[in-house]
Every structure is written in C-alpha cells, then in structure tokens.
Scaffold this motif. Structure first.
Motif, mmCIF file in Angstrom:
data_model
loop_
_atom_site.group_PDB
_atom_site.id
_atom_site.type_symbol
_atom_site.label_atom_id
_atom_site.label_comp_id
_atom_site.label_asym_id
_atom_site.label_seq_id
_atom_site.Cartn_x
_atom_site.Cartn_y
_atom_site.Cartn_z
ATOM 1 N N ASP A 203 -2.996 -35.404 -78.287
ATOM 2 C CA ASP A 203 -3.108 -35.067 -79.707
ATOM 3 C C ASP A 203 -2.742 -33.611 -79.962
ATOM 4 O O ASP A 203 -2.030 -33.286 -80.920
ATOM 5 N N PHE A 204 -3.242 -32.723 -79.105
ATOM 6 C CA PHE A 204 -2.953 -31.301 -79.295
ATOM 7 C C PHE A 204 -1.461 -31.023 -79.108
ATOM 8 O O PHE A 204 -0.842 -30.305 -79.910
ATOM 9 N N LEU A 205 -0.878 -31.569 -78.047
ATOM 10 C CA LEU A 205 0.531 -31.305 -77.768
ATOM 11 C C LEU A 205 1.431 -31.825 -78.884
ATOM 12 O O LEU A 205 2.386 -31.154 -79.295
ATOM 13 N N ARG A 206 1.135 -33.010 -79.415
ATOM 14 C CA ARG A 206 2.000 -33.547 -80.460
ATOM 15 C C ARG A 206 1.809 -32.769 -81.764
ATOM 16 O O ARG A 206 2.775 -32.559 -82.504
ATOM 17 N N ALA A 207 0.595 -32.311 -82.045
ATOM 18 C CA ALA A 207 0.367 -31.520 -83.259
ATOM 19 C C ALA A 207 1.090 -30.175 -83.163
ATOM 20 O O ALA A 207 1.722 -29.733 -84.129
ATOM 21 N N LEU A 208 1.014 -29.541 -82.003
ATOM 22 C CA LEU A 208 1.678 -28.246 -81.835
ATOM 23 C C LEU A 208 3.199 -28.405 -81.895
ATOM 24 O O LEU A 208 3.890 -27.625 -82.563
ATOM 25 N N ALA A 209 3.717 -29.418 -81.221
ATOM 26 C CA ALA A 209 5.166 -29.619 -81.177
ATOM 27 C C ALA A 209 5.752 -29.942 -82.547
ATOM 28 O O ALA A 209 6.926 -29.650 -82.804
ATOM 29 N N ARG A 210 4.943 -30.519 -83.432
ATOM 30 C CA ARG A 210 5.419 -30.894 -84.768
ATOM 31 C C ARG A 210 5.181 -29.811 -85.816
ATOM 32 O O ARG A 210 5.613 -29.952 -86.963
ATOM 33 N N ASP A 211 4.496 -28.751 -85.436
ATOM 34 C CA ASP A 211 4.111 -27.735 -86.420
ATOM 35 C C ASP A 211 5.258 -26.744 -86.611
ATOM 36 O O ASP A 211 5.407 -25.783 -85.844
ATOM 37 N N THR A 212 6.033 -26.936 -87.634
ATOM 38 C CA THR A 212 7.185 -26.062 -87.891
ATOM 39 C C THR A 212 6.780 -24.669 -88.344
ATOM 40 O O THR A 212 7.630 -23.783 -88.441
ATOM 41 N N ARG A 213 5.491 -24.449 -88.607
ATOM 42 C CA ARG A 213 5.003 -23.117 -88.958
ATOM 43 C C ARG A 213 4.474 -22.357 -87.748
ATOM 44 O O ARG A 213 3.907 -21.280 -87.888
ATOM 45 N N ALA A 214 4.696 -22.927 -86.534
ATOM 46 C CA ALA A 214 4.163 -22.278 -85.335
ATOM 47 C C ALA A 214 5.137 -22.267 -84.160
ATOM 48 O O ALA A 214 5.033 -21.403 -83.292
ATOM 49 N N ILE A 215 6.089 -23.191 -84.138
ATOM 50 C CA ILE A 215 6.853 -23.396 -82.908
ATOM 51 C C ILE A 215 8.350 -23.244 -83.136
ATOM 52 O O ILE A 215 8.858 -23.463 -84.249
ATOM 53 N N ALA A 216 9.048 -22.853 -82.078
ATOM 54 C CA ALA A 216 10.505 -22.712 -82.143
ATOM 55 C C ALA A 216 11.146 -24.083 -82.388
ATOM 56 O O ALA A 216 10.625 -25.103 -81.950
ATOM 57 N N PRO A 217 12.279 -24.119 -83.077
ATOM 58 C CA PRO A 217 12.948 -25.397 -83.333
ATOM 59 C C PRO A 217 13.620 -25.941 -82.076
ATOM 60 O O PRO A 217 13.918 -25.202 -81.136
ATOM 61 N N ASN A 218 13.818 -27.251 -82.074
ATOM 62 C CA ASN A 218 14.600 -27.939 -81.041
ATOM 63 C C ASN A 218 14.037 -27.737 -79.634
ATOM 64 O O ASN A 218 14.784 -27.590 -78.664
ATOM 65 N N CYS A 219 12.711 -27.767 -79.509
ATOM 66 C CA CYS A 219 12.109 -27.630 -78.181
ATOM 67 C C CYS A 219 12.457 -28.800 -77.264
ATOM 68 O O CYS A 219 12.393 -28.663 -76.035
ATOM 69 N N ALA A 220 12.834 -29.924 -77.841
ATOM 70 C CA ALA A 220 13.201 -31.083 -77.028
ATOM 71 C C ALA A 220 14.430 -30.808 -76.173
ATOM 72 O O ALA A 220 14.701 -31.534 -75.212
ATOM 73 N N ALA A 221 15.181 -29.766 -76.509
ATOM 74 C CA ALA A 221 16.371 -29.418 -75.730
ATOM 75 C C ALA A 221 16.102 -28.276 -74.758
ATOM 76 O O ALA A 221 17.018 -27.845 -74.043
ATOM 77 N N LEU A 222 14.856 -27.786 -74.688
ATOM 78 C CA LEU A 222 14.536 -26.621 -73.864
ATOM 79 C C LEU A 222 13.735 -27.022 -72.636
ATOM 80 O O LEU A 222 12.700 -27.687 -72.746
#
Length: 389
Positions: A203-222
């Motif tokens: 739950d925490f990981l998916r919330a953080l990964a989806r939070d566009t006000r906290a995380i860099a874009p396109n992390c799925a490619a990093l």
C-alpha cells in the motif's frame, strides 16, 4: 598472450576500477595477460552467466555476481569453488580484514563462491543543504518528499527504482515489510506475502509511486543506477537507495551535489524499526574457465588494501574495513565510516535458487499495483500463489 575475460555489471565505476586494478596487476606481476571486460545490464548479465550457462562454458573467466544469484548459480554447477584456491594461494589477512557480513552469504554448500568486491547497504540518502533533520518514519519521509518536490525548479521530492529488472522491486518491498516488524519470508525461506505487514508495505509503495506531488516522473523506466544518477544530477531531494550512490555523488567529477549529501538510517514503519539490506557483488571464477590460476591471482590482487581503496576512489564501494576507516576516504566522503553501523543493522535475503524467479514475481506485482486498480490483497495473493508454485 592470455586473455582474461570478465563479465561486468554495467556501472561506470565498476568498469573504471576493474581496468585500473588489472593494469596494476600486470605492472605488479609482469603478466602478459590482456583484459576483455564486457559490461552488461542486470537482466542480460544474469541471462548470459546463468541462463545460458556462460560461467560453465568457458566463455567467461571471471564474473560479477550478485549474492542473490549465488545459490541458483551453485545449484547449476556454474561458479568455481574458491576454497582450494584459498588453500593453494591464500590471502594474508582474509577473512579478518572484512566484516563477517561480507564473507557469509557466499559460503554455503561446503564451498566459498566469490570474493566480495563492491558493497554499500541500503540507507536514506538526502540533500543536507535542503533537509536539516532526515525523517525517521515512512510517513514523515513521504511528507518530506512532498515538501521538497519542485518540478519547476528541476527538483523532485524522491525517486523509486521501479524498472522491473528483478532487483530493487523485491528489495524495496522486503525493506518495507521488515521495517514494519514483519517477515517477507518464513523460516524455511518460503515467501510470506499475504501478511498484514506485506499489505501495508505494498500500500505504501503504490501510494508513493502514484503521488505526482512527491516523486520523479517515469520511475518505471529507472533502475537503481539511473535513479542514483538522477540524484547526482541534483534532481532529487531524498531517496532510499544503496550507499554507493551517496559516495558516487561525492567522488564523481560530473556530480552536481558534491559536498551536499549525507546518509541516515532508513525510516521505520508503524510498530517496526529501521533496517538496512545487505546485498553485494562478488567476483566469481567460472567453472569452465581455462585460466583459473590467473583468474584467482587477479582476484587476490583486487582484494589487497590498495586495490580495495581503488574500488572506492573510482566511485564504487570497497569492502575492507581498512577502506571504511581510511582517513583520506572519510575526508572526501565524511559518512564513509558509517558502513560498519549499516552492516550491523542489515538483513539479508534467504539463500535459495528460486530468488531470481521470486524477484520477477514481485516486479510484476509492483508494476500491477502502480498501473492498475486491482486490490492490494488480490495482488499479494496472486504473487504468493505464483511464488509457491
């Protein structure tokens, strides 16, 4: 003239260090050997060495192996047992010059399967010019990432290495479970993905990964390297990542944040405590190598104090205590001595040949958590079923 062929995990500091160490080896020994170092990303490296049995075919003399892969490789008869080589041509101060945490994961099944080469447990890496007091809980970490997220200024709050390479996806998930007081594997090393702690972790990981006000874009490619380079470019305020990327920021000539980086223990979840993760790279000799004595001589050379220090000065992380305590290294990287503390609080993955397969199952679970609306319980149950099969 003998050609020594080495499969290298793609990372510029690894390539530089191996080249420098081999040049020093030739100077010191008078050998007429030449080096053929081939860099590969994680999945191609695993496929070449293990899936295609490159370690047994004679294609490779030496290879970078992740400790997570060792049980799988040994079960297939791919790496050379180093015990006879240690007996024939010992390393003078081995193993006492290394932390026990760096000589145990590769010692099982009656053999010793790789010399430690690069390490740096997971920790919290942050910009000390932006953050005075690093967060100690995951909730505070998320809030801190939001507070420092400023895309207009070219800076993001945090970053996750979400590229599905069978690497950080599993590590991030396990750290989240452990730091909440749970266990992602049972006592026999079998996955335990349907617990309350696992539910809260995903739950925490998916919330953080989806939070566009906290995380860099396109992390799925990093992957972990790309996310570390993003931090070194000054584009991230704080991140959970390997210690080596903090050191890289203070040693690499192209780093934009030299002198602005510090490390701290990873945050804890509710009811849990800070925990690190110990996964490291070893140099292994291929069972099919036709140059085993030469390969062992080079591994012995890399294990000396000056060459281990060279691993660090080239931007990777040395594995000897002498390097961690080196005054010159700590002058350039003031937090380097904390490696000892991190190792004392680090967990390790179970020794099982199935770990690479399980890693990819967790990758698929995490990807689905970020890209679909399937429930966390459903995703965990599916991953548990796949891993059990």
């Amino acid at each position: 003239m003998t050609r020594l062929r080495i499969a290298v995990r793609r990372f510029d500091p690894f390539a530089r260090a191996i080249a420098a160490q081999f040049a020093d080896f030739v100077r010191a020994t008078g050998s007429d050997a030449t080096l053929d170092a081939v860099e590969m990303d994680l999945n191609p490296l695993h496929a070449t060495l293990i899936g295609q049995r490159g370690l047994a075919s004679g294609e490779w003399d030496i290879a970078f192996l992740n400790t997570d892969w060792l049980a799988e490789a040994v079960a297939a008869g791919l790496p050379e047992d180093l015990v006879p080589h240690l007996a024939r041509a010992p390393i003078d101060d081995f193993p006492q010059a290394w932390s026990p945490s760096l000589t145990g994961l590769q010692r099982f099944g009656g053999g010793f399967w790789g010399m430690p080469y690069h390490d740096g447990p997971e920790c919290l890496i942050y910009r000390k010019d932006l953050i005075a007091t690093p967060p100690t809980t995951w909730e505070a970490f998320h809030a801190c990432a939001r507070a420092h997220h400023d895309p207009a200024a070219g800076r993001f709050g945090t970053v996750l290495a979400l590229y599905p390479d069978g690497h950080n996806g599993l590590y991030d998930f396990c750290i989240q479970v452990w730091s909440r007081g749970g266990e992602p594997f049972d006592g026999a090393g079998r996955p335990a993905f349907t617990t309350r702690h696992a539910h809260d972790a995903l739950d925490f990981l998916r919330a953080l990964a989806r939070d566009t006000r906290a995380i860099a874009p396109n992390c799925a490619a990093l992957d972990s390297v790309a996310s570390g380079m993003l931090f070194a470019q000054g584009k991230v305020a704080l991140m959970p990542n390997w210690f080596g990327f903090a050191a890289y920021c203070d040693t690499a000539p192209d780093s934009k944040v030299k002198g602005l980086v510090d490390v701290a223990p990873l945050p804890a979840g509710p009811g849990g405590k800070s925990v690190s993760l110990n996964v490291f790279w070893v140099l292994a000799i291929g069972a099919g190598s036709r140059n085993k004595p030469l390969a062992w001589d080079f591994l012995r050379h890399c294990a000396t104090a000056p060459m281990d220090r060279r691993t660090t000065t080239e931007g990777a992380i040395g594995v000897r205590r002498s390097t961690w305590d080196d005054a010159g290294i700590n002058a350039a990287i003031p937090y380097y001595h904390r490696l000892g503390w991190l190792h004392e609080h680090a967990r390790a993955m179970p020794i099982t040949p199935d770990l690479a397969r399980i890693s990819h199952i967790v990758d698929r679970m995490t990807t689905a958590a970020i890209t679909t609306d399937r429930t966390t319980a459903e995703l965990l149950a599916q991953a548990q079923a796949e891993a059990t099969r």
